[in-house]
Design an enzyme around this catalytic site. Structure first.
Site, mmCIF file in Angstrom:
data_model
loop_
_atom_site.group_PDB
_atom_site.id
_atom_site.type_symbol
_atom_site.label_atom_id
_atom_site.label_comp_id
_atom_site.label_asym_id
_atom_site.label_seq_id
_atom_site.Cartn_x
_atom_site.Cartn_y
_atom_site.Cartn_z
ATOM 1 N N GLY A 19 0.864 -1.258 -0.075
ATOM 2 C CA GLY A 19 0.086 0.430 -0.442
ATOM 3 C C GLY A 19 0.682 1.093 0.107
ATOM 4 O O GLY A 19 -0.405 2.193 0.311
ATOM 5 N N SER A 20 2.600 1.009 -0.736
ATOM 6 C CA SER A 20 2.124 2.594 -0.437
ATOM 7 C C SER A 20 2.221 3.540 -2.089
ATOM 8 O O SER A 20 2.124 4.651 -1.106
ATOM 9 C CB SER A 20 4.459 1.976 -1.318
ATOM 10 O OG SER A 20 4.144 1.639 -2.067
ATOM 11 N N ASN A 21 1.701 2.988 -2.501
ATOM 12 C CA ASN A 21 0.415 3.952 -2.954
ATOM 13 C C ASN A 21 0.028 4.377 -2.446
ATOM 14 O O ASN A 21 -0.923 5.997 -2.308
ATOM 15 C CB ASN A 21 -0.004 3.649 -4.853
ATOM 16 C CG ASN A 21 1.212 3.421 -5.400
ATOM 17 O OD1 ASN A 21 1.377 4.846 -6.288
ATOM 18 N ND2 ASN A 21 1.911 2.748 -5.958
ATOM 19 N N LEU A 92 -4.993 -7.071 -6.527
ATOM 20 C CA LEU A 92 -5.095 -8.011 -7.716
ATOM 21 C C LEU A 92 -6.621 -8.957 -8.054
ATOM 22 O O LEU A 92 -6.369 -9.535 -8.920
ATOM 23 C CB LEU A 92 -4.245 -8.806 -6.948
ATOM 24 C CG LEU A 92 -2.762 -8.284 -6.688
ATOM 25 C CD1 LEU A 92 -2.044 -9.503 -6.544
ATOM 26 C CD2 LEU A 92 -1.900 -8.106 -7.689
ATOM 27 N N ASN A 109 -7.162 2.562 -12.469
ATOM 28 C CA ASN A 109 -6.024 1.697 -12.093
ATOM 29 C C ASN A 109 -5.040 2.439 -12.566
ATOM 30 O O ASN A 109 -5.232 2.843 -13.723
ATOM 31 C CB ASN A 109 -6.223 -0.158 -12.794
ATOM 32 C CG ASN A 109 -5.533 -0.363 -12.244
ATOM 33 O OD1 ASN A 109 -4.628 -0.834 -11.231
ATOM 34 N ND2 ASN A 109 -4.934 -1.424 -12.740
ATOM 35 N N HIS A 111 -1.128 0.516 -13.537
ATOM 36 C CA HIS A 111 -0.469 -0.359 -14.537
ATOM 37 C C HIS A 111 1.368 0.260 -14.005
ATOM 38 O O HIS A 111 1.453 1.067 -14.021
ATOM 39 C CB HIS A 111 -0.892 -0.667 -15.452
ATOM 40 C CG HIS A 111 -0.160 -1.942 -15.861
ATOM 41 N ND1 HIS A 111 -0.128 -3.220 -15.406
ATOM 42 C CD2 HIS A 111 0.688 -2.279 -16.604
ATOM 43 C CE1 HIS A 111 0.073 -3.935 -15.685
ATOM 44 N NE2 HIS A 111 1.433 -3.997 -16.140
ATOM 45 N N ASP A 152 -6.095 -4.439 -17.271
ATOM 46 C CA ASP A 152 -5.379 -3.155 -17.748
ATOM 47 C C ASP A 152 -5.936 -3.041 -19.041
ATOM 48 O O ASP A 152 -4.645 -2.401 -19.675
ATOM 49 C CB ASP A 152 -3.711 -4.153 -18.167
ATOM 50 C CG ASP A 152 -3.547 -4.883 -16.609
ATOM 51 O OD1 ASP A 152 -3.734 -3.993 -15.506
ATOM 52 O OD2 ASP A 152 -2.881 -5.730 -16.440
ATOM 53 N N GLU A 181 5.240 6.731 -9.645
ATOM 54 C CA GLU A 181 3.363 6.603 -9.401
ATOM 55 C C GLU A 181 3.160 7.467 -8.476
ATOM 56 O O GLU A 181 2.165 8.268 -8.367
ATOM 57 C CB GLU A 181 3.110 4.933 -9.214
ATOM 58 C CG GLU A 181 3.676 4.142 -10.131
ATOM 59 C CD GLU A 181 3.656 2.595 -9.348
ATOM 60 O OE1 GLU A 181 2.867 1.935 -10.074
ATOM 61 O OE2 GLU A 181 3.645 2.137 -8.409
#
Ligand code: GRF
Length: 200
Positions: A19-21, A92, A109, A111, A152, A181
């Protein structure tokens, strides 16, 4: 502007991993008054992102697999929680159509490669970077896109690139991609949210 539109727009972040984003998005909107991260959703009870939710005092939800794929209660649940927008950040599971249909142009999302290359089922995490290196690509990057029924595949909203250097390995490439990101996902989400009206 109506009172409804003055209420902060509420994001739910779906994540399966550390969960760093998610953390960067939470940091970006902290104190914004207009946009708030209102819910963290995960399919894994031991995902790092749930620890972030706890630390940040953000409500969280662990998905039940059967209800997620076979049931239709989650769209209603998210509506009850007044969620306006869904952000996938390393989530995921494939989104079921019932959820996608409930959030038209309101589910994005990120990617870690330049779609349409290096995407699709099973292309996540280090596998993406390994594939980019194996293909001897000169550059990689990030893609932010709307979510549709195919992995995607939804309409691309934003892409930016970074060079792949001869000495790069999956870890060093992942580091470059993560920096992109962190720099671009929160502000792209902000722009998209500025253009939608609150759900009633
Ligand atoms: C990110 O690299 C993102 O592109 C992908 O999953 C990864 C999640 O990493 N969809 P983190 O959990 O945010 O650190």
């Amino acid at each position: 502007m109506t009172n409804e539109n003055r209420k902060p727009k509420r994001i739910a972040i779906f994540a399966s991993g550390k969960g760093s984003n998610a953390q960067k998005i939470i940091d970006y909107f902290r104190g914004s008054g207009e946009i708030e991260v209102a819910l963290i959703v995960s399919n894994k009870s031991d995902a790092g992102v749930l620890e972030i939710a706890r630390k940040e005092a953000i409500p969280s939800l662990i998905l039940d697999k059967h209800s997620f794929f076979q049931g239709d209660s989650y769209p209603d649940f998210l509506k009850e929680k007044e969620i306006d927008f869904i952000v996938l950040a390393g989530f995921l599971w494939k989104m079921p159509s019932s959820l996608i249909k409930s959030f038209p142009q309101r589910m994005v999302n990120i990617h870690p490669a330049l779609l349409p290359k290096f995407g699709g089922k099973g292309m996540y995490g280090a596998r993406v970077h390994e594939a980019v290196l194996a293909a001897k690509e000169k550059e990689s990057g990030i893609t932010i896109h709307y979510v549709d029924e195919i992995y995607d595949h939804g309409q691309i909203i934003f892409q930016t690139k970074c060079p792949v250097s001869p000495g790069d390995n999956p870890d060093s490439l992942a580091e470059k991609i993560h920096s992109l990101e962190y720099a671009w996902y929160p502000k792209t989400i902000e722009k998209l949210l500025q253009n939608i009206v609150k759900r009633s």
